[in-house]
Design an enzyme around this catalytic site. Structure first.
Site, PDB file in Angstrom:
ATOM      1  N   ASP A  55      13.151  42.197 -36.475  1.00 12.88           N
ATOM      2  CA  ASP A  55      14.364  42.958 -36.134  1.00 12.88           C
ATOM      3  C   ASP A  55      15.609  42.095 -36.021  1.00 12.88           C
ATOM      4  OD1 ASP A  55      12.969  45.297 -36.159  1.00 12.88           O
ATOM      5  OD2 ASP A  55      12.638  45.355 -33.992  1.00 12.88           O
ATOM      6  N   GLY A  56      15.464  40.859 -35.583  1.00 11.52           N
ATOM      7  CA  GLY A  56      16.616  39.978 -35.454  1.00 11.52           C
ATOM      8  C   GLY A  56      17.229  39.592 -36.798  1.00 11.52           C
TER       9      GLY A  56
END
Length: 112
Positions: A55-56
């Protein structure tokens, strides 16, 4: 394949994802290489893309930016390996040349 030398898996005919089209496993791999080559950034390195599992990093390449040194190195290694099993000498030569060009790109653009 490395252990047995049996390359018959590369001749297996399988469908493409969400498509009525199909091809051999080798054709799938070759098409994947072509896809990544069509998605390179300003320094000619492979773009990260969007929708990553991490997700980052999810949107890092969503706007056509976000080149990846690692992905470019990985693509060079894949091209080199696929050249060894290519049934076509012209494709094998192209894959080896591609591997060399990608390695050069990393050496030229991947360092501070």
């Amino acid at each position: 394949m490395n252990e047995t030398g049996d390359l018959s898996i590369l001749d297996e005919d399988v469908p493409y994802f969400e498509s009525d089209d199909h091809g051999t496993v080798f054709e799938h791999m070759y098409r994947g290489i072509r896809f990544l080559l069509d998605n390179r950034g300003a320094r000619n390195m492979v773009l990260w893309g969007g929708g990553d599992w991490n997700d980052g990093m999810n949107r890092i390449g969503a706007e056509g930016k976000g080149e990846s040194v690692w992905l470019t190195e990985f693509m060079a290694a894949c091209a080199e390996k696929y050249a060894r099993v290519s049934p076509d000498e012209t494709d094998a030569a192209w894959l080896n040349e591609l591997s060399d060009r990608l390695k050069y790109t990393v050496e030229t653009n991947g360092w501070d």
